[in-house]
Write a protein that holds these residues in place. Structure first.
Motif, PDB file in Angstrom:
ATOM      1  N   UNK A  97       7.078   9.948  14.176  1.00  0.00           N
ATOM      2  CA  UNK A  97       8.126   9.518  13.189  1.00  0.00           C
ATOM      3  C   UNK A  97       8.959   8.179  14.119  1.00  0.00           C
ATOM      4  N   UNK A  98       8.944   8.174  15.648  1.00  0.00           N
ATOM      5  CA  UNK A  98       9.209   6.681  15.463  1.00  0.00           C
ATOM      6  C   UNK A  98       8.577   6.079  15.467  1.00  0.00           C
ATOM      7  N   UNK A  99       7.562   5.722  15.819  1.00  0.00           N
ATOM      8  CA  UNK A  99       6.347   4.240  15.342  1.00  0.00           C
ATOM      9  C   UNK A  99       6.124   4.244  14.143  1.00  0.00           C
ATOM     10  N   UNK A 100       6.036   5.473  13.001  1.00  0.00           N
ATOM     11  CA  UNK A 100       6.518   5.381  12.168  1.00  0.00           C
ATOM     12  C   UNK A 100       7.948   4.076  10.976  1.00  0.00           C
ATOM     13  N   UNK A 101       8.690   4.374  11.936  1.00  0.00           N
ATOM     14  CA  UNK A 101       9.644   3.663  11.530  1.00  0.00           C
ATOM     15  C   UNK A 101      10.161   2.261  11.597  1.00  0.00           C
ATOM     16  N   UNK A 102       9.219   2.093  12.114  1.00  0.00           N
ATOM     17  CA  UNK A 102       8.470   0.479  12.250  1.00  0.00           C
ATOM     18  C   UNK A 102       7.707   0.388  11.093  1.00  0.00           C
ATOM     19  N   UNK A 103       6.879   0.701  10.294  1.00  0.00           N
ATOM     20  CA  UNK A 103       5.931   0.292   9.885  1.00  0.00           C
ATOM     21  C   UNK A 103       6.535  -0.582   8.600  1.00  0.00           C
ATOM     22  N   UNK A 104       6.141  -1.635   8.436  1.00  0.00           N
ATOM     23  CA  UNK A 104       6.353  -2.258   7.485  1.00  0.00           C
ATOM     24  C   UNK A 104       4.912  -2.396   5.647  1.00  0.00           C
ATOM     25  N   UNK A 105       5.520  -3.273   5.245  1.00  0.00           N
ATOM     26  CA  UNK A 105       4.946  -2.563   3.720  1.00  0.00           C
ATOM     27  C   UNK A 105       3.308  -3.340   4.179  1.00  0.00           C
ATOM     28  N   UNK A 106       2.819  -4.856   5.260  1.00  0.00           N
ATOM     29  CA  UNK A 106       1.375  -5.187   5.439  1.00  0.00           C
ATOM     30  C   UNK A 106       1.036  -4.033   6.231  1.00  0.00           C
ATOM     31  N   UNK A 107       1.906  -3.552   7.069  1.00  0.00           N
ATOM     32  CA  UNK A 107       1.451  -1.999   8.103  1.00  0.00           C
ATOM     33  C   UNK A 107       0.244  -0.957   7.602  1.00  0.00           C
ATOM     34  N   UNK A 108       0.690  -1.047   6.114  1.00  0.00           N
ATOM     35  CA  UNK A 108      -0.079  -0.224   5.240  1.00  0.00           C
ATOM     36  C   UNK A 108      -1.149  -0.469   4.191  1.00  0.00           C
ATOM     37  N   UNK A 109      -0.455  -1.648   3.756  1.00  0.00           N
ATOM     38  CA  UNK A 109      -1.994  -2.545   2.994  1.00  0.00           C
ATOM     39  C   UNK A 109      -3.303  -2.283   3.960  1.00  0.00           C
ATOM     40  N   UNK A 110      -3.097  -3.116   5.292  1.00  0.00           N
ATOM     41  CA  UNK A 110      -3.920  -2.706   6.276  1.00  0.00           C
ATOM     42  C   UNK A 110      -4.608  -1.715   6.857  1.00  0.00           C
ATOM     43  N   UNK A 111      -3.319  -0.856   7.258  1.00  0.00           N
ATOM     44  CA  UNK A 111      -3.799   0.041   7.269  1.00  0.00           C
ATOM     45  C   UNK A 111      -5.170   1.331   6.705  1.00  0.00           C
ATOM     46  N   UNK A 112      -4.713   1.580   4.905  1.00  0.00           N
ATOM     47  CA  UNK A 112      -5.177   1.822   4.417  1.00  0.00           C
ATOM     48  C   UNK A 112      -6.749   0.917   3.898  1.00  0.00           C
ATOM     49  N   UNK A 113      -6.751  -0.110   3.863  1.00  0.00           N
ATOM     50  CA  UNK A 113      -7.982  -0.942   3.927  1.00  0.00           C
ATOM     51  C   UNK A 113      -8.708  -0.417   5.351  1.00  0.00           C
ATOM     52  N   UNK A 114      -8.228  -0.023   6.635  1.00  0.00           N
ATOM     53  CA  UNK A 114      -8.916   0.027   7.301  1.00  0.00           C
ATOM     54  C   UNK A 114      -9.891   1.189   6.895  1.00  0.00           C
ATOM     55  N   UNK A 115      -9.135   2.354   6.396  1.00  0.00           N
ATOM     56  CA  UNK A 115      -8.977   3.075   6.486  1.00  0.00           C
ATOM     57  C   UNK A 115     -10.051   3.136   5.152  1.00  0.00           C
ATOM     58  N   UNK A 116     -10.121   2.761   4.225  1.00  0.00           N
ATOM     59  CA  UNK A 116     -11.068   2.691   3.319  1.00  0.00           C
ATOM     60  C   UNK A 116     -12.630   2.163   4.072  1.00  0.00           C
ATOM     61  N   UNK A 117     -12.144   1.513   4.686  1.00  0.00           N
ATOM     62  CA  UNK A 117     -13.611   0.935   5.356  1.00  0.00           C
ATOM     63  C   UNK A 117     -14.415   1.718   6.098  1.00  0.00           C
ATOM     64  N   UNK A 118     -13.453   2.959   6.590  1.00  0.00           N
ATOM     65  CA  UNK A 118     -13.925   3.954   7.714  1.00  0.00           C
ATOM     66  C   UNK A 118     -14.453   4.980   6.401  1.00  0.00           C
ATOM     67  N   UNK A 119     -13.911   5.068   5.986  1.00  0.00           N
ATOM     68  CA  UNK A 119     -14.109   6.764   5.206  1.00  0.00           C
ATOM     69  C   UNK A 119     -15.813   5.738   4.024  1.00  0.00           C
TER      70      UNK A 119
END
Length: 438
Positions: A97-119
């Protein structure tokens, strides 16, 4: 004279059509548009009316349906390893929860792209995702070429905040449900009964019914969660979700580790689909879901990885092998979950858990052309006594060579066709510094 139908033919060295149909030798798949129309063993022979416009000769490949990841939080790839070796609630409250409070839209976009690549590298073609800033997650999923069931994670006790979150979910459904030629689907995403009061759950169920979408939620993940609800409400979290009316709409329930026999009957009666996350549940010390009991009672179960912060990867080959072996040990029965059942959990049944139409998760006629091609030259297939067992018990993500979704090649020779992997790697490293700074 009947007009000829333009078809594409994929020739492979072997194929698993579904848990019951396996071609150990050369086989072929005939595709019209983005749909598989027939399959067969041996050499392809055109049927009357078939005009072959493209032929993919891949005799060094084994074709299987795309794997389905029935539960996860894609952008948590950026949080991989930040809170290992902790129980669930400590992990959530002190690390996540503490680190999620720092997430930004670009974090979600690039984190999801990273997940898609891995999947994609591990043969997954469809996945479920519940998180935050989901417009950016939807954009990332669309660009990857994958299928996704997406939800804004809903958690709120304050009524004004609840109203805002419901409105955001309504807008998300209206903006994204059915987009990308149907590859992107949206469900509502109440996080769990312990973060969503019962009246809020009832409102979510009403909105889902109004919008004609399903729901995904975490239920009965830990023993402490179940004991708390039994003490306070006299009901398990699954029983409370039923009382709130949640199961009046199609529901995908993640975990259900501590489901009672009565809970299992509730799930069966309402056709609630369940996402079994064996590796995450073991790593967090949450327990082991009663998989065999659920399957024997007719509950639809798929497999999920959960987020990369609690697994710590998105490899569905690991999950299907673990599902097959873990329950053998727990039950002290080598027949408890056989290879065919494990394969169905990761494919056909997982697709049903994501509310996808019949045929998804298979290579049967009428199914979408969602195909994973494995390297037939891998030592995992030499020699091959039983191809289905080889895939479940021996093969791994490293054997994945190509992935096709809706007739489009989204991974070729282990390289994504639509993702800039160098940029993803760079952004992940850059964003890590922003997320972990004091």
């Amino acid at each position: 004279m009947a007009q000829e139908r333009a078809v594409t033919v994929l020739e492979v060295g072997g194929a698993i059509v579904d848990r019951q149909t396996v071609y150990h030798g050369p086989a072929y798949l005939v595709v019209e548009g983005s749909t598989i129309v027939r399959h067969g063993e041996g050499e392809y022979v055109p049927e009357p009316g078939e005009a072959v416009v493209r032929r993919w000769r891949k005799r060094d490949r084994i074709a299987i349906p795309g794997l389905v990841n029935a539960h996860g939080h894609a952008a948590m790839t950026l949080l991989r390893g930040v809170g290992d070796d902790l129980p669930l609630m400590t992990w959530l409250e002190e690390r996540i929860f503490p680190i999620e409070a720092r997430l930004t839209r670009e974090c979600v976009y690039w984190g999801t792209q990273l997940a898609c690549w891995e999947m994609l590298l591990s043969g997954t073609t469809a996945y479920a995702d519940m998180y935050m800033m989901m417009d950016d997650a939807a954009q990332a999923a669309t660009e990857s070429g994958m299928r996704a069931l997406l939800s804004i994670g809903l958690a709120a006790a304050d009524k004004e905040v609840q109203a805002e979150k419901l409105q955001a979910s309504r807008a998300f459904v209206q903006a994204w449900h059915g987009t990308a030629d149907g590859r992107i689907q949206v469900a509502l995403g109440p996080h769990a009964p312990y973060t969503c009061p019962e009246p809020f759950l009832a409102q979510i169920a009403d909105l889902a019914a109004e919008l004609g979408v399903g729901i995904q939620i975490h239920l009965s993940e830990t023993r402490g969660e179940v004991d708390q609800f039994l003490s306070q409400e006299g009901l398990t979290p699954i029983g409370l979700a039923e009382r709130a009316g949640l199961f009046q709409v199609p529901t995908l329930a993640a975990h259900c580790v501590h489901a009672t026999q009565n809970d299992i009957e509730i799930l069966r009666a309402h056709d609630v689909r369940v996402a079994h996350n064996p590796q995450s549940n073991l790593k967090l010390g949450s327990g082991i879901m009663p998989l065999r009991d659920m399957l024997m009672r007719g509950v639809t179960v798929g497999l999920g990885t959960d987020g990369a912060a609690s697994n710590n990867n998105l490899d569905m080959f690991e999950e299907l092998r673990l599902a097959a072996t873990l329950h053998k040990g727990v039950q002290e029965d080598a027949t408890a979950i056989d290879a065919a059942t494990a394969f169905a959990l990761a494919t056909e049944w997982g697709a049903r858990a994501l509310f996808l139409p019949d045929g998804h998760g298979t290579l049967r006629p009428g199914a979408p052309c969602d195909i994973v091609l494995l390297d037939a030259r891998s030592p995992h297939f030499a020699p091959s006594h039983d191809l289905l067992s080889d895939v479940v018990y021996a093969a791994g993500a490293d054997d994945v060579r190509d992935v096709i979704v809706a007739g489009e090649w989204v991974l070729q020779n282990r390289e994504p066709t639509a993702l800039d992997t160098e940029r993803i790697r760079y952004e992940a490293r850059r964003l890590k510094s922003a997320l972990t700074q004091a």
